[in-house]
Design an enzyme around this catalytic site. Structure first.
Site, PDB file in Angstrom:
ATOM      1  CG  ASP A 122      37.952  48.022  42.599  1.00  9.76           C
ATOM      2  OD1 ASP A 122      38.079  47.354  43.641  1.00  9.76           O
ATOM      3  OD2 ASP A 122      36.926  47.976  41.897  1.00  9.76           O
ATOM      4  CG  MET A 123      45.877  49.247  40.899  1.00 10.83           C
ATOM      5  SD  MET A 123      46.151  50.959  41.452  1.00 10.83           S
ATOM      6  CE  MET A 123      47.021  50.694  43.005  1.00 10.83           C
ATOM      7  NE  ARG A 171      39.760  43.344  46.021  1.00  5.76           N
ATOM      8  CZ  ARG A 171      38.927  44.272  45.525  1.00  5.76           C
ATOM      9  NH1 ARG A 171      39.259  44.941  44.429  1.00  5.76           N
ATOM     10  NH2 ARG A 171      37.814  44.544  46.131  1.00  5.76           N
TER      11      ARG A 171
HETATM   12  P1  FDA Z   1      43.137  33.153  36.246  1.00  7.72           P
HETATM   13  O1  FDA Z   1      42.734  34.209  35.279  1.00  7.72           O
HETATM   14  O2  FDA Z   1      44.315  32.309  35.907  1.00  7.72           O
HETATM   15  O3  FDA Z   1      41.854  32.267  36.518  1.00  7.72           O
HETATM   16  C1  FDA Z   1      41.930  31.063  37.284  1.00  7.72           C
HETATM   17  C2  FDA Z   1      40.722  30.224  36.933  1.00  7.72           C
HETATM   18  O4  FDA Z   1      39.529  30.883  37.335  1.00  7.72           O
HETATM   19  C3  FDA Z   1      40.522  29.997  35.426  1.00  7.72           C
HETATM   20  O5  FDA Z   1      41.271  28.920  34.942  1.00  7.72           O
HETATM   21  C4  FDA Z   1      39.026  29.723  35.372  1.00  7.72           C
HETATM   22  O6  FDA Z   1      38.758  28.411  35.795  1.00  7.72           O
HETATM   23  C5  FDA Z   1      38.487  30.688  36.403  1.00  7.72           C
HETATM   24  N1  FDA Z   1      38.102  31.970  35.831  1.00  7.72           N
HETATM   25  C6  FDA Z   1      38.765  33.159  35.917  1.00  7.72           C
HETATM   26  N2  FDA Z   1      38.066  34.140  35.341  1.00  7.72           N
HETATM   27  C7  FDA Z   1      36.922  33.580  34.886  1.00  7.72           C
HETATM   28  C8  FDA Z   1      35.762  34.090  34.221  1.00  7.72           C
HETATM   29  N3  FDA Z   1      35.637  35.383  33.933  1.00  7.72           N
HETATM   30  N4  FDA Z   1      34.762  33.231  33.914  1.00  7.72           N
HETATM   31  C9  FDA Z   1      34.857  31.919  34.220  1.00  7.72           C
HETATM   32  N5  FDA Z   1      35.917  31.383  34.874  1.00  7.72           N
HETATM   33  C10 FDA Z   1      36.940  32.197  35.187  1.00  7.72           C
HETATM   34  N6  FDA Z   1      41.995  43.348  38.799  1.00  7.72           N
HETATM   35  C11 FDA Z   1      42.534  44.587  38.743  1.00  7.72           C
HETATM   36  O7  FDA Z   1      43.340  44.876  37.859  1.00  7.72           O
HETATM   37  N7  FDA Z   1      42.172  45.512  39.692  1.00  7.72           N
HETATM   38  C12 FDA Z   1      41.323  45.230  40.713  1.00  7.72           C
HETATM   39  O8  FDA Z   1      41.036  46.100  41.557  1.00  7.72           O
HETATM   40  C13 FDA Z   1      40.760  43.925  40.766  1.00  7.72           C
HETATM   41  N8  FDA Z   1      39.879  43.567  41.751  1.00  7.72           N
HETATM   42  C14 FDA Z   1      39.512  42.240  41.892  1.00  7.72           C
HETATM   43  C15 FDA Z   1      38.729  41.842  42.973  1.00  7.72           C
HETATM   44  C16 FDA Z   1      38.462  40.504  43.184  1.00  7.72           C
HETATM   45  C17 FDA Z   1      37.649  40.084  44.370  1.00  7.72           C
HETATM   46  C18 FDA Z   1      38.959  39.529  42.252  1.00  7.72           C
HETATM   47  C19 FDA Z   1      38.725  38.070  42.471  1.00  7.72           C
HETATM   48  C20 FDA Z   1      39.670  39.930  41.142  1.00  7.72           C
HETATM   49  C21 FDA Z   1      39.931  41.287  40.939  1.00  7.72           C
HETATM   50  N9  FDA Z   1      40.635  41.709  39.821  1.00  7.72           N
HETATM   51  C22 FDA Z   1      41.131  42.993  39.782  1.00  7.72           C
HETATM   52  C23 FDA Z   1      40.790  40.811  38.646  1.00  7.72           C
HETATM   53  C24 FDA Z   1      42.078  40.033  38.694  1.00  7.72           C
HETATM   54  O9  FDA Z   1      43.157  40.896  38.468  1.00  7.72           O
HETATM   55  C25 FDA Z   1      42.095  38.935  37.622  1.00  7.72           C
HETATM   56  O10 FDA Z   1      41.975  39.528  36.372  1.00  7.72           O
HETATM   57  C26 FDA Z   1      41.013  37.895  37.781  1.00  7.72           C
HETATM   58  O11 FDA Z   1      40.802  37.569  39.114  1.00  7.72           O
HETATM   59  C27 FDA Z   1      41.409  36.590  37.061  1.00  7.72           C
HETATM   60  O12 FDA Z   1      42.619  36.120  37.590  1.00  7.72           O
HETATM   61  P2  FDA Z   1      42.722  34.836  38.548  1.00  7.72           P
HETATM   62  O13 FDA Z   1      43.672  35.181  39.651  1.00  7.72           O
HETATM   63  O14 FDA Z   1      41.400  34.393  38.975  1.00  7.72           O
HETATM   64  O15 FDA Z   1      43.483  33.770  37.673  1.00  7.72           O
END
Ligand code: FDA
Length: 299
Positions: A122-123, A171
């Site tokens: 992870d980052m 990722r």
């Molecule tokens: P965005 O935040 O715009 O969310 C899009 C939509 O998803 C929202 O409008 C809502 O509908 C829904 N949503 C998102 N989060 C929600 C919540 N908590 N509860 C309910 N609904 C929600 N970051 C990092 O810095 N280092 C890492 O190693 C990782 N690893 C990682 C693994 C995986 C598999 C995922 C999916 C994410 C990560 N992340 C991460 C987190 C990532 O950086 C980011 O913070 C989250 O995925 C939220 O961003 P989105 O791209 O989903 O978009």
């Protein structure tokens, strides 16, 4: 666009009592024990979803704690093997001891990677980006080919980092940590643009990609990008967090793509839970609903 109330609640979340945070965040965490992770990974498998298991614990202060997290990962790998589950693990280098001694984190990571199952690093926040990429590259050079990294679209450096990672297993996420503006984009569309530019660089560099997002626009554009390049579904995957947009995950699986769910478990659930709650766009209603129910129960 989140409402003023939602933003106020996000700021106040650290003041919310821990039992409330725990209840609110239960959808994001498999549970506190290995058995909980096993149950969730098995349930996901039955729905055609892959998993990556995360042992919660990033706030460690001693080599013994880092060793305990490392052992917990080895237990996860034993469990996955014993149950024949097609899952891998995601590790945080701080949990393996990066802040105590990079050499300690390196040894702990090696002992997990030596088992042969794929390990995603992870980052974390930008103070760890260089150390994380360096450790990844040096273990890859030592022959640990079952390792992958994460890039965060929010960081301004990320497109350049992507150029240096040709052929890697990456990722791509937006990035969760709050960073200074000189290092990171802040605007929603700026981060999306950076995500798509980085995705193109990675795909053109022959990387195996984990498109990690719940942003439907990015999911669609990610799928379009792999289709344009004629990639087979085995050459990429989409990734989501446990408890977030399972409806979207179901659609992705039904459309024939590989979908991996990030499954955290363990006793150190607090920091991870706060980050997830802070990202929930409906956080104000969520917290108010829980507090309201608690008050009703007490009457
Ligand atoms: P965005 O935040 O715009 O969310 C899009 C939509 O998803 C929202 O409008 C809502 O509908 C829904 N949503 C998102 N989060 C929600 C919540 N908590 N509860 C309910 N609904 C929600 N970051 C990092 O810095 N280092 C890492 O190693 C990782 N690893 C990682 C693994 C995986 C598999 C995922 C999916 C994410 C990560 N992340 C991460 C987190 C990532 O950086 C980011 O913070 C989250 O995925 C939220 O961003 P989105 O791209 O989903 O978009």
């Amino acid at each position: 666009m989140s409402s003023l109330l939602d933003r106020a609640v996000v700021t106040l979340l650290p003041a919310v009592p821990k039992p409330v945070v725990r209840r609110l965040s239960s959808r994001y965490i498999a549970g506190s024990e290995l058995e909980d992770a096993r149950r969730v990974v098995t349930r996901l498998k039955a729905k055609g979803k892959l998993a990556t298991v995360d042992v919660l614990g990033e706030e460690i202060t001693s080599a013994e704690e880092a060793a305990a997290i490392t052992r917990a990962y080895l237990d996860v790998l034993d469990m996955l093997d014993a149950d024949g589950l097609d899952a891998n693990v995601s590790v945080k280098l701080t949990g393996l001891g990066l802040m105590l001694d990079p050499a300690l984190a390196r040894e702990n990571l090696k002992s997990i990677a030596a088992r042969g199952t794929f390990v995603r690093i992870d980052m974390e926040d930008s103070s760890t980006t260089d150390a994380t990429l360096e450790l990844y590259r040096s273990l890859l050079a030592e022959g640990y080919e079952n390792l992958g990294v994460v890039l965060q679209a929010a960081l301004r450096r990320t497109v350049e980092d992507a150029r240096s990672l040709a052929g890697a297993n990456v990722r791509l996420c937006k990035g969760i940590y709050v960073e200074p503006p000189e290092l990171a984009y802040r605007g929603f569309e700026e981060i999306r643009d950076s995500y798509l530019r980085t995705l193109d660089v990675l795909l053109d560099g022959g990387c195996y990609i984990g498109v990690a997002t719940h942003d439907e626009h990015l999911v669609e554009r990610g799928i379009a990008a792999v289709r344009e390049r004629g990639l087979d579904p085995s050459a990429y995957e989409l990734q989501m967090l446990l408890g977030v947009r399972p409806d979207l995950a179901d659609r992705i699986v039904a459309d024939g793509h590989r979908l991996r769910v990030y499954v955290p478990f363990g006793r150190q659930w607090y920091e991870y839970s706060l980050r997830r709650l802070q990202e929930n766009p409906k956080i104000a209603g969520y917290v108010a609903g829980d507090l309201g129910r608690s008050l009703l129960r007490r009457r």
